[in-house]
Write an enzyme that holds these catalytic residues in place. Sequence first.
Site, PDB file in Angstrom:
ATOM      1  N   CYS A 188      -4.698   2.950  39.639  1.00 42.91           N
ATOM      2  CA  CYS A 188      -3.752   4.053  39.417  1.00 42.91           C
ATOM      3  C   CYS A 188      -2.415   3.504  38.938  1.00 42.91           C
ATOM      4  CB  CYS A 188      -3.558   4.860  40.693  1.00 42.91           C
ATOM      5  SG  CYS A 188      -2.811   3.870  41.999  1.00 42.91           S
ATOM      6  N   CYS A 239      -0.370   1.656  41.564  1.00 44.54           N
ATOM      7  CA  CYS A 239      -0.765   0.267  41.862  1.00 44.54           C
ATOM      8  C   CYS A 239      -0.209  -0.654  40.782  1.00 44.54           C
ATOM      9  CB  CYS A 239      -2.279   0.124  41.874  1.00 44.54           C
ATOM     10  SG  CYS A 239      -3.105   1.542  42.566  1.00 44.54           S
ATOM     11  N   ASP A 265       6.055  14.282   0.266  1.00 44.05           N
ATOM     12  CA  ASP A 265       6.444  13.640  -0.979  1.00 44.05           C
ATOM     13  C   ASP A 265       5.293  13.964  -1.941  1.00 44.05           C
ATOM     14  OD1 ASP A 265       7.576  11.737  -2.797  1.00 44.05           O
ATOM     15  OD2 ASP A 265       5.895  10.444  -2.271  1.00 44.05           O
TER      16      ASP A 265
END
Length: 710
Positions: free
Chosen positions: A22, A25, A401
């Site tokens: 996680c 951690c 462009d």
Amino acid sequence: MENHTQHQADDKQVFRVQGFTCTNCAGIFEKNVKNLPGVKDAQVNFGASKITVFGHTTVADLEKAGAFESLKVTPEKERVIEKKEPFWKENGNVILSFILLIAGYALGKQFGEESLFSSVAYGAAIVLGGYELFIKGIKNLFRFQFDMNVLMTIAVIGAAVIGEWGEGATVVILFAISEVLERYSMEKARQSIRSLMDIAPKEALIRRDGTEVMVGADDIQVGDIMIVKPGQKLAMDGVVVKGSSTVNQAAITGESIPVSKAIDDEVFAGTLNEEGLLEIRVTKTVEDTTISKIIHLVEEAQAEKAPSQALVDRFAKYYTPAIMITAILLAIIPPLVIGGNWGEWIYRGLALLVVGCPCALVISTPVSIVTAIGNAAKRGVLIKGGIHLEEAGRISAVAFDKTGTLTRGVPQVTDLVTFGENELEILKIASILEKGSQHPLASAILRKAEEGNVDFKADAEEFSSITGKGVKGRIGEQLYFIGSPKLFAELHASMESQAEIRIDELQKQGKTVMVLGTETSVLALIAVADEVRDSSKDVIRHLHELGIKKTIMLTGDNKATAEAIGNRLGIAEVKAELLPQDKLEFIKTLRTQYGNVAMVGDGVNDAPALAASTVGIAMGGAGTDTALETADIALMGDDLSKLPYTMSLSRKTLKIIKQNITFSLGIKVLALLLIVPGWLTLWMAIFADMGATLIVTLNSLRLLRVHQGK
């Protein structure tokens, strides 16, 4: 700034980390590494499972710092062969613990809930399923790092103390199961990067001093000749020096149709040689290949926090301690003040502890971002950070462009109108005159002549350029002119009406017209146009369908040509005759009107405008470093059809992040409300928390399914 320079001077080491479960951690690991002797700073990249260390350290020290999570650390350059243990072996303790929980429940039914048999079974289930959790929890408790493990440890021990053995065992099992599932889903999200890494072979057949040897990718040098047989993948970037073939570049550009490659063509590592034998001169070392750059950019992108993630992290920082304090007060105050039952209120406090954990909330954003960026990279779209992904989801206007983006950037002769002369003869005269010209329109005429096998080897005499208008030269006895209609209007005092009508018609179609003639008459009109990309019209239509309010084309071309192309493509607005600085100013104006504006360009002359937009999207990806550097998002396949996909992926990501945050907070509020009447049991609390985490993760993994055409 000084700090940054300091980092540059330091030794920078990058390590891969296995075992993160996680974000929390990962944060603790980063903190531990920063405290190691010899380490000046460290940064963990959770999405890519990497840690960058500034200073000096060893793998053993790093693993010690990650011992609380049993993390495995390897230097980045080293190949990691992951040994896949069978599921039952890897999660044997969870399975055994689950069996003991069921046994405890059965014994409780047989001998009564409070019986010694069931308590022993439950106790064994708690110890077996939760010993890793307890070790981490107790260590972190003494360090005052209040994470999920601490909250769970307190809750389970508390439940056992007040005699709720069954509840404690259920909490441990649910927590262990959810950890297994969470690890699996996070692996799935990271898989997209891992598959990118395995694209390029790790060795290649190299010819050195007349002999052919297999050489590891790390030892191949620039200038080496690499031999690639049909059906093999290329290990390095380079230029073809011998042979021709078709090469599937899907791994880099996302385009599924193989591209023909012949001598002097550029090729990329990780692409697949289909039918011919190629000899390639290596042009880049292994860490500079396009695929390495892509992997590096994707990993960096996943480490960069998106705005909503930073917000959630800030919230969680204050939220967790607040929940702990509230839980303690809930357990102590009612028994002391209103004489409530200690057991009952401690139980409620424990339930609040468990349900209050912000796991689902903290993971809601990073998993979505990691998944979306990984998915995009596989499909040839490089998104250089969570922030750009979120911003692309909020775009309301897109500026393009023209040259090289909506059009191919290669002018073609579209019409040849002759007045009584032979077409091939006209092409021959035009080609001889234009041979020495540098003008892009000249190259279109020469290409047309080559296609018609016209011989234009002869040279014009008395050749001279008429600045800004055209060229003249003598071929045989005749003096010819080729140039703009303006030049002939001056030469002849007026143009013949027939020629004038045709010129007008062609210009209205968006073509540039050149006139070929003598001092007295017009012999032919040559119309040239920049070919519009086949995909452009569909892309504009898709964007409008997605709800983009405004599409604008920016070009330096003349108004008539620009508007003809604009109408053909269905673009809402056309701005013509712009210089690069005008494009920049126009983007700034657009931002004040529409807020979030994307600019799509080729990354070379559009760099200022790309930088000024909310999200700069560069075309031309593979091989053009400028595109990779200046843009926030790069379309690697030089393929505009990836733009709607990118927009819909970004919008889907935003939607999923919002769903995740709303859902994880909603579940919390609902569970907290259930505490008031005392209906929330411990196992319901963990179920709510873990269920939320899993649903949030699985919801994020839906982003793997977004693809072109969706």
